[in-house]
Design a protein around this motif. Structure first.
Motif, PDB file in Angstrom:
ATOM      1  N   TRP A   8      -2.161   5.112   9.134  1.00 60.80           N
ATOM      2  CA  TRP A   8      -3.293   4.183   9.231  1.00 60.80           C
ATOM      3  C   TRP A   8      -2.923   3.018  10.151  1.00 60.80           C
ATOM      4  O   TRP A   8      -3.575   2.761  11.157  1.00 60.80           O
ATOM      5  CB  TRP A   8      -3.658   3.709   7.828  1.00 60.80           C
ATOM      6  CG  TRP A   8      -4.967   2.968   7.711  1.00 60.80           C
ATOM      7  CD1 TRP A   8      -5.704   2.409   8.712  1.00 60.80           C
ATOM      8  CD2 TRP A   8      -5.696   2.724   6.506  1.00 60.80           C
ATOM      9  NE1 TRP A   8      -6.840   1.822   8.225  1.00 60.80           N
ATOM     10  CE2 TRP A   8      -6.857   2.009   6.862  1.00 60.80           C
ATOM     11  CE3 TRP A   8      -5.471   3.020   5.171  1.00 60.80           C
ATOM     12  CZ2 TRP A   8      -7.811   1.586   5.910  1.00 60.80           C
ATOM     13  CZ3 TRP A   8      -6.405   2.609   4.225  1.00 60.80           C
ATOM     14  CH2 TRP A   8      -7.561   1.895   4.591  1.00 60.80           C
ATOM     15  N   ASN A  51       3.176  -1.238   4.601  1.00 61.39           N
ATOM     16  CA  ASN A  51       2.749   0.157   4.576  1.00 61.39           C
ATOM     17  C   ASN A  51       3.880   1.010   4.004  1.00 61.39           C
ATOM     18  O   ASN A  51       4.870   1.277   4.670  1.00 61.39           O
ATOM     19  CB  ASN A  51       2.387   0.630   5.984  1.00 61.39           C
ATOM     20  CG  ASN A  51       1.816   2.047   5.987  1.00 61.39           C
ATOM     21  OD1 ASN A  51       2.175   2.876   5.155  1.00 61.39           O
ATOM     22  ND2 ASN A  51       0.929   2.317   6.927  1.00 61.39           N
ATOM     23  N   TRP A  89      -6.786  -1.375   9.424  1.00 62.31           N
ATOM     24  CA  TRP A  89      -5.708  -1.734   8.483  1.00 62.31           C
ATOM     25  C   TRP A  89      -5.577  -3.246   8.397  1.00 62.31           C
ATOM     26  O   TRP A  89      -5.582  -3.814   7.299  1.00 62.31           O
ATOM     27  CB  TRP A  89      -4.389  -1.107   8.924  1.00 62.31           C
ATOM     28  CG  TRP A  89      -3.203  -1.588   8.125  1.00 62.31           C
ATOM     29  CD1 TRP A  89      -2.511  -2.759   8.310  1.00 62.31           C
ATOM     30  CD2 TRP A  89      -2.604  -0.953   6.994  1.00 62.31           C
ATOM     31  NE1 TRP A  89      -1.501  -2.884   7.377  1.00 62.31           N
ATOM     32  CE2 TRP A  89      -1.543  -1.791   6.556  1.00 62.31           C
ATOM     33  CE3 TRP A  89      -2.841   0.239   6.324  1.00 62.31           C
ATOM     34  CZ2 TRP A  89      -0.732  -1.457   5.474  1.00 62.31           C
ATOM     35  CZ3 TRP A  89      -2.041   0.571   5.248  1.00 62.31           C
ATOM     36  CH2 TRP A  89      -0.997  -0.277   4.830  1.00 62.31           C
ATOM     37  N   ASN A 126      -2.348   5.427  -3.325  1.00 57.57           N
ATOM     38  CA  ASN A 126      -3.103   6.674  -3.139  1.00 57.57           C
ATOM     39  C   ASN A 126      -2.096   7.807  -2.943  1.00 57.57           C
ATOM     40  O   ASN A 126      -1.422   7.881  -1.919  1.00 57.57           O
ATOM     41  CB  ASN A 126      -4.023   6.586  -1.921  1.00 57.57           C
ATOM     42  CG  ASN A 126      -4.628   7.936  -1.577  1.00 57.57           C
ATOM     43  OD1 ASN A 126      -4.211   8.597  -0.630  1.00 57.57           O
ATOM     44  ND2 ASN A 126      -5.594   8.364  -2.365  1.00 57.57           N
ATOM     45  N   THR A 153      -1.943   7.181   4.481  1.00 62.28           N
ATOM     46  CA  THR A 153      -1.583   5.764   4.544  1.00 62.28           C
ATOM     47  C   THR A 153      -0.606   5.510   5.691  1.00 62.28           C
ATOM     48  O   THR A 153      -0.760   4.535   6.446  1.00 62.28           O
ATOM     49  CB  THR A 153      -0.952   5.317   3.212  1.00 62.28           C
ATOM     50  OG1 THR A 153      -1.887   5.523   2.149  1.00 62.28           O
ATOM     51  CG2 THR A 153      -0.548   3.851   3.254  1.00 62.28           C
ATOM     52  N   HIS A 154       0.382   6.380   5.825  1.00 63.74           N
ATOM     53  CA  HIS A 154       1.429   6.231   6.844  1.00 63.74           C
ATOM     54  C   HIS A 154       0.822   6.077   8.238  1.00 63.74           C
ATOM     55  O   HIS A 154       1.257   5.225   9.030  1.00 63.74           O
ATOM     56  CB  HIS A 154       2.330   7.467   6.777  1.00 63.74           C
ATOM     57  CG  HIS A 154       3.584   7.370   7.571  1.00 63.74           C
ATOM     58  ND1 HIS A 154       4.534   8.373   7.561  1.00 63.74           N
ATOM     59  CD2 HIS A 154       4.065   6.435   8.412  1.00 63.74           C
ATOM     60  CE1 HIS A 154       5.548   8.040   8.347  1.00 63.74           C
ATOM     61  NE2 HIS A 154       5.281   6.880   8.879  1.00 63.74           N
ATOM     62  N   TYR A 193     -11.088   5.803   9.056  1.00 57.61           N
ATOM     63  CA  TYR A 193     -10.258   4.730   8.501  1.00 57.61           C
ATOM     64  C   TYR A 193     -11.065   3.442   8.335  1.00 57.61           C
ATOM     65  O   TYR A 193     -10.873   2.703   7.357  1.00 57.61           O
ATOM     66  CB  TYR A 193      -9.053   4.479   9.397  1.00 57.61           C
ATOM     67  CG  TYR A 193      -7.871   5.388   9.125  1.00 57.61           C
ATOM     68  CD1 TYR A 193      -7.281   5.444   7.867  1.00 57.61           C
ATOM     69  CD2 TYR A 193      -7.342   6.190  10.132  1.00 57.61           C
ATOM     70  CE1 TYR A 193      -6.190   6.267   7.622  1.00 57.61           C
ATOM     71  CE2 TYR A 193      -6.246   7.019   9.896  1.00 57.61           C
ATOM     72  CZ  TYR A 193      -5.673   7.061   8.629  1.00 57.61           C
ATOM     73  OH  TYR A 193      -4.598   7.875   8.385  1.00 57.61           O
ATOM     74  N   GLY A 223       3.470   4.148   3.072  1.00 60.11           N
ATOM     75  CA  GLY A 223       3.037   5.523   3.157  1.00 60.11           C
ATOM     76  C   GLY A 223       4.080   6.354   3.888  1.00 60.11           C
ATOM     77  O   GLY A 223       4.665   5.899   4.870  1.00 60.11           O
ATOM     78  N   GLY A 225       1.527   5.392  -0.346  1.00 61.82           N
ATOM     79  CA  GLY A 225       0.790   6.629  -0.153  1.00 61.82           C
ATOM     80  C   GLY A 225       1.554   7.681   0.601  1.00 61.82           C
ATOM     81  O   GLY A 225       2.786   7.628   0.718  1.00 61.82           O
ATOM     82  N   VAL A 230       0.865  -1.179   0.000  1.00 58.51           N
ATOM     83  CA  VAL A 230       0.000   0.000   0.000  1.00 58.51           C
ATOM     84  C   VAL A 230       0.904   1.233   0.000  1.00 58.51           C
ATOM     85  O   VAL A 230       1.628   1.483   0.962  1.00 58.51           O
ATOM     86  CB  VAL A 230      -0.931   0.028   1.220  1.00 58.51           C
ATOM     87  CG1 VAL A 230      -1.941   1.173   1.078  1.00 58.51           C
ATOM     88  CG2 VAL A 230      -1.663  -1.303   1.377  1.00 58.51           C
ATOM     89  N   TYR A 278      -8.194  11.307  -1.996  1.00 51.11           N
ATOM     90  CA  TYR A 278      -9.270  11.399  -1.020  1.00 51.11           C
ATOM     91  C   TYR A 278      -9.723  12.853  -0.878  1.00 51.11           C
ATOM     92  O   TYR A 278      -8.902  13.783  -0.914  1.00 51.11           O
ATOM     93  CB  TYR A 278      -8.815  10.876   0.346  1.00 51.11           C
ATOM     94  CG  TYR A 278      -8.338   9.440   0.330  1.00 51.11           C
ATOM     95  CD1 TYR A 278      -8.940   8.480  -0.483  1.00 51.11           C
ATOM     96  CD2 TYR A 278      -7.283   9.037   1.133  1.00 51.11           C
ATOM     97  CE1 TYR A 278      -8.508   7.172  -0.498  1.00 51.11           C
ATOM     98  CE2 TYR A 278      -6.827   7.729   1.136  1.00 51.11           C
ATOM     99  CZ  TYR A 278      -7.436   6.792   0.304  1.00 51.11           C
ATOM    100  OH  TYR A 278      -6.989   5.495   0.295  1.00 51.11           O
ATOM    101  N   HIS A 285      -6.815  14.097   7.453  1.00 51.36           N
ATOM    102  CA  HIS A 285      -6.488  12.773   7.966  1.00 51.36           C
ATOM    103  C   HIS A 285      -7.697  12.153   8.666  1.00 51.36           C
ATOM    104  O   HIS A 285      -8.254  12.776   9.587  1.00 51.36           O
ATOM    105  CB  HIS A 285      -5.319  12.859   8.947  1.00 51.36           C
ATOM    106  CG  HIS A 285      -4.061  13.371   8.313  1.00 51.36           C
ATOM    107  ND1 HIS A 285      -3.717  14.708   8.344  1.00 51.36           N
ATOM    108  CD2 HIS A 285      -3.082  12.735   7.627  1.00 51.36           C
ATOM    109  CE1 HIS A 285      -2.571  14.880   7.706  1.00 51.36           C
ATOM    110  NE2 HIS A 285      -2.168  13.706   7.257  1.00 51.36           N
TER     111      HIS A 285
END
Length: 593
Positions: free
Chosen positions: A428, A453, A443, A484, A425-426, A581, A455, A421, A419, A524, A575
């Protein structure tokens, strides 16, 4: 009298301030005291006889005396560090003469300091220097920080091109931050060549074409240019072939021209055989590593001296013959750079042979053009298509350290689900851990505990391009990749530039993970940007159709009727919180294998 007294008083105060600045305590760091590798550009850091050598100690008994002596010179060696000081001082001692008849002391024996902004842009630092028994460079008036934070920036210090360094220290004022950086984990680009690769006649170390190329591609580079002694000799080739390189460049033809007064004793057939033998040796030890054969770039007096033209034309024709023979043998990942692509003309050389700074830039541009094609690391005009690093929030996490951690995780525990981003993302959940996880349960429920991850807080499209070019999708086979990215480009780039960045990003992902299923997630929605995000996502969806990858717009779950975000699902309008989430994960989960 009162006016003169006032002037004298002001002068005294200024003199005192200048003296204070001159005598402020400096903390000195010697790279030899580091507990981890810090000197970039060495192929054998644990085997050197002297700290700033370019060949391992055992080479002294293996190569000719001239090659060994030249290998003691620090061409291509570079130190990286972070600092937030307005002044940086360098002091060091060299073994040889400070200058050459055709090359200034600043290039032969000087150092060169570059900086990188928090957005990844290159900067150059002008220093005051003094060449004595101990050479000193002082860089004053530096802007210590960018607008993002007060932790300074990354610096890269290039060492002398044509001299050997006995010892060196970097000084920064007491009370400022200074952090040495480890050598980068990437496989290096390895250059084996002549005085032109060695650095003659650059005005300063950062203007050698190898240094320019290293900055353009932002890869570690090992300079094995040996002035007058780049001859494709078996003893040297054997050592060069030990390096686990990203790419090998052979640029030795200027030392292999067949001249009546030459003491080499070679025929043109010998030259061809050396090209063949060197290439075969490298290919045998490195079956898949690209090998680049560089043509002789010519002499700038060729229109006045027919003999000069004959010398380079003869070896260039021989290179073409050798190249054709090697390709006929089935050797792949072999490339040739023609003379014209180095772009030399009557204004680009000091003595008809060695480039001035303009000539060095032309060399680097010629190499960049070909190496970007070979490595599939393309670069466009828009900032979204120019791969760069970033250091926008070091108080939150260390961008470079996260990259190193991901590379290590990918090697030790390959994943099937990736994933990619930015901070959304980081923060999440998943591994490697970020500074916080606002939706760790969702997640795991969406992607699984072993999903990677990738992100990074504050990342933009161009930062993800850099990360992919530097190994984050290499060495394993992912089953699916979710991406993303782009929200941090909204305030800087047009829709068209963001689409171009996505296009290049998709192409890069396909190249590094050709069998993975790629799903691009629309940007997003965010506070006060909902309308623009909706429009750009339509364009991005169209792009994914053209690129034949999946598109999903799960961010729509954040919208109320009327198209505005539901603030209850966010912590700051950008965020998501834990509830947000979960809703995002529920929208993505049906598409996770």
């Amino acid at each position: 009298m009162k006016f003169k007294t006032a002037i004298a008083f002001v002068g005294l105060i200024l003199s005192f301030q200048f003296t204070f600045a001159q005598t402020a305590k400096l903390n000195w760091w010697n790279p030899q005291t580091a507990t981890f590798p810090v000197l970039e550009g060495q192929g054998w850091p644990k085997e050197v006889k002297n700290p700033y050598d370019r060949l391992p100690a055992r080479a002294e008994k293996q190569v000719r005396e001239q090659v060994w002596g030249l290998s003691n010179q620090s061409a291509g060696l570079m130190l990286r560090f972070r600092a937030n000081a307005s002044e940086i001082s360098i002091r060091y001692v060299v073994n040889g003469k400070h200058a050459l008849p055709h090359m200034p002391a600043t290039g032969v024996s000087g150092v060169d300091l570059y900086a990188i902004s928090s957005d990844g842009d290159w900067r150059w630092c002008a220093g005051k220097y003094a060449f004595g028994d101990t050479i000193t460079y002082t860089f004053r008036g530096l802007e210590p920080n960018d607008s993002y934070h007060k932790r300074g920036r990354e610096y890269r210090l290039y060492l002398p091109l044509y001299n050997s360094v006995k010892w060196l220290e970097v000084g920064t004022p007491d009370g400022t931050e200074f952090t040495p950086l480890a050598t980068r984990p990437d496989k290096p680009i390895v250059i084996y060549g002549t005085s032109i690769a060695h650095g003659a006649c650059a005005s300063r170390p950062g203007m050698a074409w190898t240094a320019i190329l290293g900055r353009k591609l932002d890869h570690p580079l090992i300079n094995l240019g040996f002035s007058g002694n780049g001859r494709l000799e078996e003893e040297v080739v054997s050592i060069v072939s030990e390096i686990d390189a990203k790419l090998f460049v052979l640029d030795c033809l200027p030392n292999l021209t067949i001249r009546p007064d030459s003491k080499l004793g070679l025929t043109i057939e010998d030259v061809k055989n050396r090209i063949l033998a060197t290439t075969r040796t490298l290919r045998k030890k490195h079956p898949k590593t690209p090998i680049v054969l560089a043509s002789h770039a010519g002499y700038t007096d060729e229109d006045m001296n027919p003999q000069s033209k004959h010398f380079y034309s003869e070896v260039n024709e021989t290179l073409k013959e050798a190249f054709a023979q090697l390709k006929a043998e089935g050797i792949t990942q072999l490339y040739i750079i023609p003379k014209a692509d180095f772009g030399q003309h009557i204004e680009t050389m000091v003595d008809g042979t060695h480039p001035n700074d303009l000539g060095m830039m032309r060399y680097a541009e010629g190499y960049e053009k070909h190496l970007r094609q070979i490595l599939h690391e393309y670069k466009g005009e828009a900032s979204t298509t120019q791969p760069v690093i970033q250091m926008r929030e070091p108080n939150n996490y260390d961008w470079e350290a996260r990259h190193a951690e991901i590379l290590d995780l990918n090697k030790k525990n390959p994943t099937a689900t990736v994933v990619i981003g930015n901070s959304i993302t980081h923060f999440w959940g998943g591994l490697p851990k970020g500074p916080r996880a606002n939706g760790a349960d969702s997640w795991d429920n969406t992607f699984g505990k072993n999903a990677r991850n990738m992100g990074y807080g504050w990342d933009r499209i161009e930062n993800v391009l850099w990360r992919i070019n530097h190994g984050e999708l290499d060495g394993y086979a992912a089953r699916q990749i979710f991406v993303n990215i782009g929200t941090n480009n909204l305030h800087l780039n047009s829709d068209e530039e963001i689409v171009e960045g996505w296009r290049m990003l998709i192409d890069a992902i396909k190249f590094h993970q050709p069998d993975a299923q790629i799903t691009m997630l629309g940007i997003y929605p965010r506070r006060q940007q909902e309308g623009r995000v909706a429009v750009i996502n339509e364009k991005l969806a169209q792009l994914t159709g053209e690129a034949n990858v999946n598109f999903l717009d799960p961010g729509k779950v954040f919208l109320r009727k009327g198209g505005k975000i539901d603030e209850s699902l966010f912590s700051d309008g950008l965020h998501p919180n834990a509830k947000g989430y979960k809703m995002l994960g529920d929208a993505i989960k049906p598409f996770v294998k």
